[in-house]
Design an enzyme around this catalytic site. Sequence first.
Site, mmCIF file in Angstrom:
data_model
loop_
_atom_site.group_PDB
_atom_site.id
_atom_site.type_symbol
_atom_site.label_atom_id
_atom_site.label_comp_id
_atom_site.label_asym_id
_atom_site.label_seq_id
_atom_site.Cartn_x
_atom_site.Cartn_y
_atom_site.Cartn_z
ATOM 1 N N ASP A 174 0.865 -1.181 0.000
ATOM 2 C CA ASP A 174 0.000 0.000 0.000
ATOM 3 C C ASP A 174 0.902 1.231 0.000
ATOM 4 O O ASP A 174 1.781 1.351 0.850
ATOM 5 C CB ASP A 174 -0.891 -0.031 1.251
ATOM 6 C CG ASP A 174 -2.018 0.991 1.194
ATOM 7 O OD1 ASP A 174 -1.891 1.999 0.471
ATOM 8 O OD2 ASP A 174 -3.025 0.786 1.905
ATOM 9 N N ASP A 220 -3.190 7.276 -3.278
ATOM 10 C CA ASP A 220 -3.234 6.140 -2.363
ATOM 11 C C ASP A 220 -3.682 4.925 -3.181
ATOM 12 O O ASP A 220 -4.740 4.979 -3.823
ATOM 13 C CB ASP A 220 -4.260 6.475 -1.262
ATOM 14 C CG ASP A 220 -4.231 5.516 -0.105
ATOM 15 O OD1 ASP A 220 -3.393 4.596 -0.101
ATOM 16 O OD2 ASP A 220 -5.065 5.692 0.807
ATOM 17 N N HIS A 228 -11.925 6.247 1.675
ATOM 18 C CA HIS A 228 -11.992 7.592 2.270
ATOM 19 C C HIS A 228 -11.927 8.657 1.200
ATOM 20 O O HIS A 228 -11.459 8.396 0.086
ATOM 21 C CB HIS A 228 -10.818 7.770 3.243
ATOM 22 C CG HIS A 228 -9.501 7.262 2.686
ATOM 23 N ND1 HIS A 228 -8.638 8.070 2.010
ATOM 24 C CD2 HIS A 228 -8.954 6.018 2.660
ATOM 25 C CE1 HIS A 228 -7.589 7.347 1.606
ATOM 26 N NE2 HIS A 228 -7.755 6.085 1.987
ATOM 27 N N HIS A 288 -7.009 11.224 4.752
ATOM 28 C CA HIS A 288 -8.228 10.560 5.231
ATOM 29 C C HIS A 288 -9.265 11.623 5.568
ATOM 30 O O HIS A 288 -9.659 11.819 6.710
ATOM 31 C CB HIS A 288 -7.936 9.655 6.414
ATOM 32 C CG HIS A 288 -7.103 8.477 5.999
ATOM 33 N ND1 HIS A 288 -5.739 8.464 6.094
ATOM 34 C CD2 HIS A 288 -7.434 7.289 5.432
ATOM 35 C CE1 HIS A 288 -5.274 7.314 5.611
ATOM 36 N NE2 HIS A 288 -6.280 6.596 5.211
ATOM 37 N N GLU A 311 -11.022 0.941 -1.020
ATOM 38 C CA GLU A 311 -10.074 -0.115 -0.664
ATOM 39 C C GLU A 311 -10.710 -1.284 0.068
ATOM 40 O O GLU A 311 -10.703 -1.327 1.284
ATOM 41 C CB GLU A 311 -8.884 0.434 0.119
ATOM 42 C CG GLU A 311 -9.197 1.310 1.300
ATOM 43 C CD GLU A 311 -7.908 1.808 1.976
ATOM 44 O OE1 GLU A 311 -6.991 1.010 2.198
ATOM 45 O OE2 GLU A 311 -7.845 3.005 2.296
ATOM 46 N N GLU A 363 -6.660 -1.358 -3.855
ATOM 47 C CA GLU A 363 -7.050 0.046 -3.682
ATOM 48 C C GLU A 363 -6.676 0.892 -4.894
ATOM 49 O O GLU A 363 -5.620 0.703 -5.490
ATOM 50 C CB GLU A 363 -6.363 0.636 -2.436
ATOM 51 C CG GLU A 363 -6.684 2.114 -2.197
ATOM 52 C CD GLU A 363 -6.087 2.656 -0.900
ATOM 53 O OE1 GLU A 363 -5.075 2.110 -0.434
ATOM 54 O OE2 GLU A 363 -6.654 3.637 -0.369
HETATM 55 MN MN MN Z 1 -6.453 4.429 1.643
HETATM 56 MN MN MN Z 2 -3.747 2.864 1.044
#
Ligand code: MN
Ligand code: MN
Length: 295
Positions: free
Chosen positions: A80, A91, A151, A159, A184, A280
């Site tokens: 990640d 992200d 998010h 976030h 995700e 994700e």
């Molecule tokens: Mn994330």
């Molecule tokens: Mn992530």
Amino acid sequence: MNKLKEAGKASAEALALAKSIIKPGKSILEAAEEIERSIKSKGFMLAFPVNLSINEKAAHFTPETDDQSVLSDKDVVKVDLGARKDTLLTDCAITIDLSNKNAKLVEATNEALESAISVVKAGRQLRDIGREIDAVASKHGFKPIKNLGGHGISAADLHADFFIPNFDNGDNTELKEGQVIAIEPFLTNGRGQVEDSTFTAIFQKNSPCITRSNEARMVSAFIDENFLTYPFATRWLSRELQELDDFKIRRGIAELINSGAIEAFPGLVEKGRGMVAQAEHSLLVQEDGCEIITK
Ligand code: MN
Ligand code: MN
């Protein structure tokens, strides 16, 4: 938007690199450093330390400088990561199955992400995205992890705004055109929940502070100058803050946690110690659909 897409491309390329170097026998520390270097070599900062979370470990694991462990042919590795340019953040994550025994779990997780992405558009409710993920998970006999999820992403805040559930949690908040979000799904054959472990290697400094010890003052100043209010790894401090040894860095961080200036992100582990897979992407919400940024 172009800058964000460039950051998305650098993130996707870092995941591709991860795929080529995450192999049995590979040092986890070396893998993390190589993946992070690939983002930096393209002129980006890290949005957060690369997470390499293995098997029942779901998220927030990143190696420390003294990590001696190597990957085995039994490991399922979640990678990640994100890139940052100024306040723009991405992200994204993939799961690499070195065990060859968890293909169904990994495929179901990828399908859950695709399926969730296919319903994203302005006006779509957050609960609908969760329902989509849960439906794919159950179809394949797995559970979504309910206390992890996607998010909103805003400037300087990874976030932001809202939580995007991996099941129908009843949240009827609607997505808006122009929002950047991360979806995700985490799927597991365990209990469908994560809990804190005792391992913590990722931190974030959220507020100024008054320091008592010399090491806390030095750690604090170094974070302010180099990591700002973005997440960082103890590994980055041990590598870059030459004046203090690891013991003093740890003590400095501990004092800053106690004073409330630093937030700790403990490693998250599946409650039933089930196997966990994650996928994700970061997306731009559009009127009739969405555009994937991290591809
Ligand atoms: Mn994330
Ligand atoms: Mn992530």
